[in-house]
Design a protein around this motif. Structure first.
Motif, short mmCIF file in Angstrom:
data_model
loop_
_atom_site.label_atom_id
_atom_site.label_comp_id
_atom_site.label_asym_id
_atom_site.label_seq_id
_atom_site.Cartn_x
_atom_site.Cartn_y
_atom_site.Cartn_z
N ASN A 237 0.83 -1.21 0.00
CA ASN A 237 0.00 0.00 0.00
C ASN A 237 0.87 1.26 0.00
O ASN A 237 1.08 1.89 1.03
CB ASN A 237 -0.88 0.02 1.25
N ASP B 107 -6.35 -4.51 -2.97
CA ASP B 107 -7.35 -4.30 -1.93
C ASP B 107 -8.10 -5.56 -1.54
O ASP B 107 -8.72 -6.21 -2.39
CB ASP B 107 -8.35 -3.23 -2.42
N ARG B 108 -8.06 -5.90 -0.31
CA ARG B 108 -8.93 -6.89 0.31
C ARG B 108 -8.65 -6.84 1.82
O ARG B 108 -7.50 -7.06 2.23
CB ARG B 108 -8.66 -8.29 -0.22
N LYS C 146 -7.65 4.75 -2.99
CA LYS C 146 -7.69 3.65 -2.01
C LYS C 146 -6.86 3.99 -0.76
O LYS C 146 -7.30 3.78 0.36
CB LYS C 146 -7.19 2.38 -2.69
N HIS D 127 -9.17 3.55 7.70
CA HIS D 127 -8.82 2.53 8.69
C HIS D 127 -8.03 3.16 9.85
O HIS D 127 -8.30 2.89 11.01
CB HIS D 127 -7.96 1.46 8.03
N ARG E 147 -4.33 -4.55 14.75
CA ARG E 147 -3.71 -4.75 13.44
C ARG E 147 -3.62 -3.42 12.68
O ARG E 147 -2.60 -3.07 12.11
CB ARG E 147 -4.55 -5.76 12.62
N LYS F 203 2.60 3.94 8.25
CA LYS F 203 1.34 4.09 7.50
C LYS F 203 0.92 5.56 7.38
O LYS F 203 0.49 6.00 6.30
CB LYS F 203 0.23 3.31 8.21
C1 CS2 Z 1 -5.04 -1.61 6.58
C2 CS2 Z 1 -4.77 -2.50 5.38
O1 CS2 Z 1 -3.01 -2.27 7.57
C3 CS2 Z 1 -3.83 -1.38 7.46
O2 CS2 Z 1 -3.76 -0.32 8.07
O3 CS2 Z 1 -5.60 -0.41 6.19
O4 CS2 Z 1 -4.17 -3.69 5.75
C4 CS2 Z 1 -6.08 -2.77 4.62
O5 CS2 Z 1 -6.92 -3.63 5.34
C5 CS2 Z 1 -5.80 -3.34 3.26
O6 CS2 Z 1 -4.97 -2.48 2.55
C6 CS2 Z 1 -7.11 -3.58 2.51
O7 CS2 Z 1 -6.87 -3.72 1.18
#
Ligand code: CS2
Length: 498
Positions: free
Chosen positions: A194, A233-234, A298, A306, A376, A384
């Motif tokens: 990502n 993405d998943r 995304k 998230h 997680r 991130k």
């Molecule tokens: C999440 C990702 O780790 C994270 O912070 O945002 O693992 C997310 O679940 C995936 O990129 C979904 O595609």
């Protein structure tokens, strides 16, 4: 019901209970080496590839899974015990589970024990693609210097021990060197992490390393290796003990490490594979000329969303993402973050219905069956946040645009980094930079701004007075009133248009 351990020998019994690979795994050539065989790879690329292999005329694209790090020994041993097989459990929105055994990983290697085997496999003429899920932090990019981090001791190790490397850069360099020296063809290196422009990032970081480690190789890489960008993405939560037990009790399958995921999946890939590729488009992947808008959307909506839910949710004492997003105040906060701060800086998203995308995100986050762990999501926030949240902030700042909600989330992260939620429970913080962050977080209690001095995360953000002001105010507000009251106030101001 008799129980069966998941392995090749038991597949025919298991096939009476869940779907299993119909193709002849022993006939597959290994065309892909994948580094980082965690849950995400197994729910995503290995799943797509398994679907493709159901067509028995496709025989070139078996996967060799490489476990790179010492702590990957458990997944390596599990795959070895289970002949590379594992169960993918899709947790549907209605609460049912769709289960299937995936067979696309036909070989597996544990790099710390067999570095030469990994290098040889990556250099094998059969292998056309090396794919990576090495995490956002794995690219060894320093946000402060905007450069490859040669100070990393593991990189220093690789420079002096080329045949027993520890990082992906050491491995790729040796493998590509072998390809060149043996007069073999090049290959594609495909990032599945990502990161905005993940292919560009992989290329830039690798070439920087190679220009020091093996300068003669740079030109060869430029002309023999391609690095497509991709959006992956998943949502794939960590597998829990309860998932393992549930699978055993309902199907009799003894799988030491099944993978659980959501039904949604998306893979948008730039079509730039120098030595050919699997026809992943026949099983739902999208090949496009320009992935950038998809990646941006995304990363700044799903992944940032998230982090927003994770950080606020952690302070509020929640364990899972669905709990956080199903709190109406947090949900409206997230909505307005997406609408007011993110959407205006996404640029042209031709062909994408953004409102629909945001709506579907809320539904995915709210899936109560997924139980995606806040732990997680908050893990490795230091890697991130610069990718998921700060590009939006920086884009807004150049236009004097709104940054209040992002500043609020960063302030919440500073408070989260003190290690306790609002009820006083200890938070389980996992972060490569945990000790520095915790140190700064403690000083920030007296002087909030010091947290923004972590340059490898925030770059020069500490110099932006409007951000510092919004962040400092948010920090004080959260300390005084707690997260929920603050988000209610922000949501109210939004309704009143200020
Ligand atoms: C999440 C990702 O780790 C994270 O912070 O945002 O693992 C997310 O679940 C995936 O990129 C979904 O595609």
């Amino acid at each position: 019901m008799k129980n069966y351990k998941l392995n090749s020998t038991n597949l025919s019994h298991i096939s009476e209970r869940v779907s299993v690979p119909k193709y002849n795994r022993s006939k597959l050539k290994t065309g892909i080496v994948h580094v980082g065989i965690g849950g995400f790879h197994r729910a995503h690329e290995a799943f797509y590839t398994d679907q493709l292999l159901q067509d028995e005329s496709v025989t070139d694209w078996g996967i060799c899974g490489v476990a790179l790090l010492d702590f990957d020994t458990k997944i390596y041993n599990t795959l070895k015990e289970q002949d590379g097989l594992y169960t993918l459990i899709v947790k549907e929105l209605d609460g049912t589970h769709t289960r299937q055994v995936i067979g696309s990983i036909v070989e597996y290697l544990f790099a710390p024990e067999a570095p030469i085997k990994v290098i040889e496999k990556m250099a094998s003429p059969e292998v056309k693609i090396i794919t990576l899920t090495i995490t956002e932090g794995g690219y060894n990019y320093n946000e402060a210097t905007k450069k490859f981090d040669f100070d990393n001791p593991l990189i220093q190790h690789d420079l002096t021990h080329p045949n027993s490397p520890k990082t992906i850069f050491g491995y790729l360099t040796q493998a590509l060197k072998l390809r060149k020296d043996r007069g073999l063809k090049g290959c594609t290196i495909q990032s599945c992490d990502n990161i905005q422009g993940n292919g560009h990032m992989a290329k830039r970081m690798l070439l920087t390393y190679v220009s020091t480690a093996a300068p003669d190789l740079v030109e060869w890489i430029e002309s023999h290796v391609s690095f497509p960008n991709a959006m992956v993405d998943r949502i794939t939560p960590a597998t829990s003990e309860a998932d393992i037990i549930n699978l055993r009790e309902t199907t009799g399958i003894e799988d030491a490490w099944p993978v659980v995921c959501e039904p949604f999946k998306q893979w948008v890939i730039e079509d730039d594979f120098i030595e050919g590729r699997p026809a992943w488009e026949t099983v739902g992947a999208q090949f496009v000329n320009n992935v950038e808008p998809y990646e941006k959307m995304k990363l700044s909506l799903l992944n940032a969303g998230h982090s927003v839910l994770g950080i606020l949710g952690a302070l509020l004492g929640y364990d899972t993402i669905d709990e956080a997003v199903n709190n109406p105040n947090v949900r409206s906060f997230l909505n307005s973050y997406m609408d007011v701060e993110v959407s205006p800086v996404l640029g042209d998203l031709e062909g994408i219905d953004l409102s629909d995308y945001k709506r579907s995100l809320l539904e995915r986050f709210g899936n109560i069956n997924i139980k995606d762990q806040i732990d997680r999501i908050c893990s490795e926030s230091s890697a991130k946040i610069p990718i998921f949240i700060l590009p939006t902030v920086n884009a807004q700042l150049t236009e004097n645009g709104p940054i209040k909600r992002a500043a609020f989330v960063i302030a919440a992260w500073a408070i989260y980094s003190l290690g306790k939620d609002e009820k006083g429970h200890v938070l389980n913080i996992k972060d490569a930079m945990a000790s520095l962050i915790s140190e700064k977080a403690k000083v920030a209690v007296e002087n909030p701004k010091t947290f923004l001095e972590i340059e490898s995360v925030f770059g020069k953000l500490k110099n932006d007075s409007s951000f510092v002001e919004a962040y400092t105010q948010a920090y004080k507000n959260i300390m005084d009133q707690g997260v929920e009251k603050c988000v209610i106030a922000i949501n109210r101001n939004q309704e009143n248009n200020n």
